[in-house]
Scaffold this motif. Structure first.
Motif, PDB file in Angstrom:
ATOM      1  N   LYS A 130       2.636   2.550  -3.202  1.00 40.22           N
ATOM      2  CA  LYS A 130       1.852   3.079  -4.312  1.00 40.22           C
ATOM      3  C   LYS A 130       1.730   4.597  -4.226  1.00 40.22           C
ATOM      4  O   LYS A 130       1.459   5.139  -3.162  1.00 40.22           O
ATOM      5  N   ARG A 178      -7.140  -3.637   0.953  1.00 41.33           N
ATOM      6  CA  ARG A 178      -6.629  -3.579  -0.413  1.00 41.33           C
ATOM      7  C   ARG A 178      -6.056  -4.927  -0.839  1.00 41.33           C
ATOM      8  O   ARG A 178      -6.249  -5.348  -1.975  1.00 41.33           O
ATOM      9  N   ARG A 179      -5.385  -5.606   0.063  1.00 40.52           N
ATOM     10  CA  ARG A 179      -4.846  -6.920  -0.307  1.00 40.52           C
ATOM     11  C   ARG A 179      -5.986  -7.914  -0.499  1.00 40.52           C
ATOM     12  O   ARG A 179      -5.946  -8.739  -1.415  1.00 40.52           O
ATOM     13  N   LEU A 225       0.830  -1.207   0.000  1.00 38.05           N
ATOM     14  CA  LEU A 225       0.000   0.000   0.000  1.00 38.05           C
ATOM     15  C   LEU A 225       0.862   1.254   0.000  1.00 38.05           C
ATOM     16  O   LEU A 225       0.675   2.156  -0.824  1.00 38.05           O
ATOM     17  N   TRP A 245      -1.470   6.540  -2.371  1.00 34.21           N
ATOM     18  CA  TRP A 245      -2.092   5.514  -1.536  1.00 34.21           C
ATOM     19  C   TRP A 245      -3.108   6.106  -0.554  1.00 34.21           C
ATOM     20  O   TRP A 245      -3.997   5.403  -0.075  1.00 34.21           O
ATOM     21  N   ALA A 256      -6.836   5.341  -0.424  1.00 31.92           N
ATOM     22  CA  ALA A 256      -7.374   4.120   0.197  1.00 31.92           C
ATOM     23  C   ALA A 256      -7.999   4.418   1.548  1.00 31.92           C
ATOM     24  O   ALA A 256      -8.835   3.649   2.034  1.00 31.92           O
ATOM     25  N   ALA A 305      -4.631  -1.266   4.220  1.00 31.92           N
ATOM     26  CA  ALA A 305      -3.697  -2.180   3.549  1.00 31.92           C
ATOM     27  C   ALA A 305      -4.274  -3.593   3.489  1.00 31.92           C
ATOM     28  O   ALA A 305      -4.196  -4.261   2.454  1.00 31.92           O
TER      29      ALA A 305
END
Length: 132
Positions: free
Chosen positions: A58, A117-118, A55, A61, A64, A114
Motif C-alpha cells: 500500500k 491492519r489485517r 501492508l 503504509w 500504520a 500488518a
C-alpha cells in the motif's frame, strides 16, 4: 562413551524464524481470526506473511506505524517468514527510520502493524501471496 544424538533438523536458508513483540490481547485474538479466515494454525505464518505483503504494497503504509507508538507489547510470538521478505522489512524499517525516525520502525512494529491492519480488515491478497 559419547552420547549418540539424532541429527540436527535442517532449516531452510530461505525461511527465517522471526520473534515479534505483541500485546497479549493481540496474541490471544490471533488464533480465532486465523481460523475464521479459513486457515489452520499450521498456516499462522502464511497468514502473517500475507498481512505483511498487503501492508507493504500500500502507498503510504508508514502511517500504520503511528498506532504502534502507543502499543505496549508484553508477550511475543514466532513466525516463519521468507528471508526475502525479512530483508524487505529491514530495508523498509531503515528507510522509514531515515525519513521519519519518530515512527520507531523496526521488524516488530512493521509486522505488528500488518497483523493489526489485517485484523481490522485493511487487507488485500497480493500477487506474491496468490502465487504461494
Amino acid at each position: 562413551m559419547a552420547e549418540k544424538r539424532p541429527p540436527a533438523l535442517s532449516t531452510s536458508p530461505l525461511i527465517r524464524k522471526v520473534t515479534v513483540k505483541l500485546p497479549s490481547v493481540l496474541k490471544s485474538s490471533l488464533p480465532s481470526r486465523i481460523l475464521a479466515d479459513g486457515y489452520n494454525m499450521r498456516q499462522k505464518s502464511k497468514w502473517v506473511v500475507e498481512a505483511i505483503n498487503s501492508l507493504l504494497a500500500k502507498e503510504g503504509w508508514e502511517g500504520a506505524l503511528l498506532s504502534e507508538l502507543v502499543v505496549k507489547p508484553d508477550t511475543q510470538d514466532v513466525f516463519s517468514i521468507p528471508n526475502e521478505l525479512v530483508l524487505k522489512i529491514n530495508h523498509e524499517a531503515h528507510r522509514v527510520g531515515l525519513t521519519n525516525p519518530s515512527l520507531n520502525a523496526n521488524q516488530s512494529t512493521i509486522i505488528r502493524a500488518a497483523i493489526n491492519r489485517r485484523l481490522l480488515g485493511f487487507f488485500q491478497l497480493t500477487n506474491s501471496d496468490a502465487d504461494n
